[in-house]
Design a protein around this motif. Sequence first.
Motif: not given
Length: 179
Positions: A128-129, A156-159, A161, A175-176
Amino acid sequence: MSKENTENIEKEIIQDENAVENQEIEQVELSVEEQLQEQLTQEKDKFLRLFAEFENYKKRTSKERIELFKTAGQEVLQSMLPVLDDFDRGWAQISQSDDEALVKGVELIHEKLKSTLVSKGLEVVDIKAGDEFNADFAEAITQIPAPSPELKGKIVDVIEKGYKLGDKIIRFPKVILGN
């Protein structure tokens, strides 16, 4: 020498010859027995080797069969992941609907699909972020300036799963990263 002495000597010679023949026969019999014993030992050795080889074969084929079932299941589950992603996106939209019957029906179908995939061994990779980035468990798509100093070098973010089947990751989460 008398005739009697001569006969006695001849009898002794015949007895000695018979004794020698008996010894030779016994040696031949022992030799046959030893040969049979040696053959028995060789056959036992062959049998034990063959038995061990067969046991190894059974173990190897059993492992191969298990691996085959795992990989066959893996291919099916991997092909289902895009469908599950689409269903998750659709669920996010439908859950905001005012039609409670529609929401409840789609929720039941969504949960049934997820529980069926979980029963086949599929698990979501828990990222997770805010988590530390680990290239062994996630795939970085891009980097953006970190929104806060504590997110620098972190997710920072999960684009998308990620999923794993048993201990093996079959799709890495995308992810980012913050930099």
